[in-house]
Design an enzyme around this catalytic site. Sequence first.
Site, PDB file in Angstrom:
ATOM      1  N   CYS A 159       0.845  -1.191   0.000  1.00  0.00           N
ATOM      2  CA  CYS A 159       0.000   0.000   0.000  1.00  0.00           C
ATOM      3  C   CYS A 159       0.880   1.241   0.000  1.00  0.00           C
ATOM      4  O   CYS A 159       1.803   1.373   0.797  1.00  0.00           O
ATOM      5  CB  CYS A 159      -0.930  -0.045   1.204  1.00  0.00           C
ATOM      6  N   GLU A 160       0.624   2.125  -0.949  1.00  0.00           N
ATOM      7  CA  GLU A 160       1.536   3.255  -1.117  1.00  0.00           C
ATOM      8  C   GLU A 160       1.352   4.317  -0.042  1.00  0.00           C
ATOM      9  O   GLU A 160       2.155   5.234   0.082  1.00  0.00           O
ATOM     10  CB  GLU A 160       1.414   3.863  -2.517  1.00  0.00           C
ATOM     11  N   HIS A 161       0.301   4.204   0.736  1.00  0.00           N
ATOM     12  CA  HIS A 161       0.095   5.195   1.798  1.00  0.00           C
ATOM     13  C   HIS A 161       0.887   4.865   3.051  1.00  0.00           C
ATOM     14  O   HIS A 161       1.255   5.753   3.805  1.00  0.00           O
ATOM     15  CB  HIS A 161      -1.394   5.290   2.151  1.00  0.00           C
ATOM     16  N   HIS A 162       1.095   3.575   3.308  1.00  0.00           N
ATOM     17  CA  HIS A 162       1.780   3.176   4.535  1.00  0.00           C
ATOM     18  C   HIS A 162       2.991   2.279   4.292  1.00  0.00           C
ATOM     19  O   HIS A 162       3.670   1.904   5.237  1.00  0.00           O
ATOM     20  CB  HIS A 162       0.811   2.430   5.453  1.00  0.00           C
ATOM     21  N   GLN A 166      -5.249  -0.349  -4.237  1.00  0.00           N
ATOM     22  CA  GLN A 166      -5.998  -1.451  -4.833  1.00  0.00           C
ATOM     23  C   GLN A 166      -6.855  -0.994  -6.016  1.00  0.00           C
ATOM     24  O   GLN A 166      -6.991  -1.706  -7.007  1.00  0.00           O
ATOM     25  CB  GLN A 166      -6.861  -2.119  -3.753  1.00  0.00           C
ATOM     26  N   HIS A 193      -5.798  -5.517   3.728  1.00  0.00           N
ATOM     27  CA  HIS A 193      -4.771  -4.486   3.869  1.00  0.00           C
ATOM     28  C   HIS A 193      -4.249  -4.470   5.295  1.00  0.00           C
ATOM     29  O   HIS A 193      -5.012  -4.194   6.223  1.00  0.00           O
ATOM     30  CB  HIS A 193      -5.360  -3.112   3.529  1.00  0.00           C
ATOM     31  N   CYS A 226      -2.453  -2.336   6.625  1.00  0.00           N
ATOM     32  CA  CYS A 226      -2.540  -0.989   7.215  1.00  0.00           C
ATOM     33  C   CYS A 226      -3.893  -0.794   7.887  1.00  0.00           C
ATOM     34  O   CYS A 226      -4.075   0.124   8.680  1.00  0.00           O
ATOM     35  CB  CYS A 226      -2.277   0.091   6.173  1.00  0.00           C
TER      36      CYS A 226
HETATM   37 ZN   LIG Z   1      -2.428   1.827   3.712  1.00  0.00          ZN
END
Ligand SMILES: [Zn+2]
Length: 220
Positions: free
Chosen positions: A107-110, A148, A176, A178
């Site tokens: 996941c590119e956010h976390h 995703q 996920h 995260c």
């Molecule tokens: Zn994430």
Amino acid sequence: MSKQRPFHSDSHNLDDGDFSDPIPSSNMPDAKVDIPRIEKAVREILLAVGEDPDREGLLKTPNRVARAYGELMAGLQHDPRQHLKTVFNERYDEVVLLRDIEFHSLCEHHLLPFTGKAHVAYLPDGKVVGLSKLARLVEGYARRPQVQERLTTQIADALMEALSPIGAVCVIEATHTCMTIRGAKKPGAVMVTSALRGIFKENPSSRAEILHLMQANTGH
Ligand SMILES: [Zn+2]
């Protein structure tokens, strides 16, 4: 769209050649990442959380993390659409569906893993590809920082672009970390995304049929 034979059929020629390719777990070379730079950054993170990067158990951690990232980002320097270049001209007018393609992404956010299964289908209009290529397409887009939703549309769009099929679908079910191990902490929550193209977007009965085929036997 016919209701029969969701998978490629013995009565056609699709088992020949490339279609009998085993689906490889992975044959993608690791990305060329800047190992010393990641090592330095990981050492910084360890210091920032109050750890001692020089204690024995952590000595090799920056290097291990750097190499792991090279593997997890293997799709970055790679255009997954290349797997769809070898097409076969077949007069096959049934749906080709590959279900339960396992993937691991980040996941590119976390920068935490999300993992799950992709179900990919298309209704050919003269051009087909080997089933293993569908799996490689998924892997190529998964092995990079991702969300995703984008992963799902990239796969469907690549099929539309490369094969000009009558329709294409990608459905992804993923967990996920995260969300399951931090933040909302909802273990078991599964995120489902879909991208429908062509006839599957336009025709409600085609859409219902393909989504039904994709769900069959997945245990949900
Ligand atoms: Zn994430």
